[in-house]
Design a protein around this motif. Sequence first.
Motif, short mmCIF file in Angstrom:
data_model
loop_
_atom_site.label_atom_id
_atom_site.label_comp_id
_atom_site.label_asym_id
_atom_site.label_seq_id
_atom_site.Cartn_x
_atom_site.Cartn_y
_atom_site.Cartn_z
N ALA A 70 44.52 39.93 7.58
CA ALA A 70 43.74 39.13 8.53
C ALA A 70 43.13 40.00 9.61
CB ALA A 70 44.62 38.05 9.15
N VAL A 71 43.90 40.94 10.15
CA VAL A 71 43.38 41.84 11.18
C VAL A 71 42.28 42.72 10.60
CG1 VAL A 71 43.99 43.81 12.67
CG2 VAL A 71 45.48 41.82 12.54
N PHE A 72 42.47 43.21 9.38
CA PHE A 72 41.45 44.03 8.73
C PHE A 72 40.15 43.25 8.54
CE2 PHE A 72 39.39 45.22 4.71
CZ PHE A 72 38.97 46.50 5.05
N LEU A 73 40.25 42.00 8.08
CA LEU A 73 39.05 41.19 7.85
C LEU A 73 38.30 40.91 9.15
CD1 LEU A 73 40.33 38.62 5.20
CD2 LEU A 73 38.72 40.50 4.85
N GLN A 74 39.03 40.75 10.24
CA GLN A 74 38.38 40.48 11.52
C GLN A 74 37.65 41.70 12.07
OE1 GLN A 74 41.57 38.99 13.93
NE2 GLN A 74 41.40 36.92 13.10
N LYS A 75 37.99 42.90 11.60
CA LYS A 75 37.36 44.11 12.12
C LYS A 75 36.24 44.66 11.25
CE LYS A 75 41.27 45.40 14.82
NZ LYS A 75 41.80 46.45 15.63
N ILE A 76 35.89 43.97 10.17
CA ILE A 76 34.77 44.40 9.35
C ILE A 76 33.49 44.17 10.15
CG2 ILE A 76 33.45 43.93 7.25
CD1 ILE A 76 36.06 43.13 5.91
N PRO A 77 32.60 45.19 10.25
CA PRO A 77 31.46 45.11 11.16
C PRO A 77 30.54 43.89 10.99
CG PRO A 77 31.70 47.34 10.38
CD PRO A 77 32.70 46.50 9.63
N VAL A 82 32.78 36.09 10.97
CA VAL A 82 33.22 34.81 10.38
C VAL A 82 34.71 34.62 10.64
CG1 VAL A 82 33.55 33.56 8.21
CG2 VAL A 82 31.45 34.86 8.59
N PHE A 83 35.48 35.69 10.51
CA PHE A 83 36.92 35.60 10.69
C PHE A 83 37.33 35.63 12.15
CE2 PHE A 83 36.33 37.25 6.41
CZ PHE A 83 37.08 36.32 5.70
N GLN A 84 36.39 35.86 13.05
CA GLN A 84 36.69 35.82 14.47
C GLN A 84 36.36 34.46 15.10
OE1 GLN A 84 34.64 39.13 16.22
NE2 GLN A 84 35.99 40.62 15.26
N GLN A 85 35.84 33.54 14.32
CA GLN A 85 35.54 32.20 14.82
C GLN A 85 36.86 31.49 15.15
OE1 GLN A 85 32.41 31.33 15.51
NE2 GLN A 85 31.92 33.38 14.78
N PRO A 86 36.87 30.65 16.17
CA PRO A 86 38.11 30.04 16.64
C PRO A 86 38.89 29.26 15.56
CG PRO A 86 36.35 29.61 18.20
CD PRO A 86 35.73 30.28 17.02
N TYR A 87 38.20 28.50 14.72
CA TYR A 87 38.92 27.70 13.73
C TYR A 87 39.51 28.57 12.62
CZ TYR A 87 34.25 28.04 11.66
OH TYR A 87 33.06 28.51 11.19
N VAL A 88 38.85 29.65 12.26
CA VAL A 88 39.39 30.56 11.25
C VAL A 88 40.49 31.41 11.86
CG1 VAL A 88 38.84 32.44 9.65
CG2 VAL A 88 37.19 30.61 10.02
N ARG A 89 40.29 31.85 13.08
CA ARG A 89 41.29 32.67 13.76
C ARG A 89 42.60 31.89 13.98
NH1 ARG A 89 39.67 36.92 18.12
NH2 ARG A 89 41.59 38.08 18.10
#
Length: 102
Positions: A70-77, A82-89
């Motif tokens: 999850a952390v890796f997906l949030q750091k993809i440029p 998409v993974f930093q959006q509140p509902y996904v996070r």
Amino acid sequence: MGNVLFLSGLSLTIGLKSTMQFFMKRQNFKGTISFGSGFFFVVVGWPIFGMILESYGFIVLFSGFWPTLAVFLQKIPIFGWVFQQPYVRSLFDCYRGRRVPV
């Protein structure tokens, strides 16, 4: 063929001894047995049942790595927003630090 490549890739990445230790941990027995028996059923000729067992074993074995993923997906440029959006996070945060109940 994919199972053999997966296991050989894992062995080459972390080493043969670490791979054996990972699969032989007491907490990973359920996943190891499911993955191994699924591989057996695929080889014997029951591919659907075998793939279901392998999938279950894979999820059980690697459920401890989901927070890292999850952390890796949030750091993809580009794709990471998409993974930093509140509902996904919030979905990722509910599993952070916990294993998926099986």
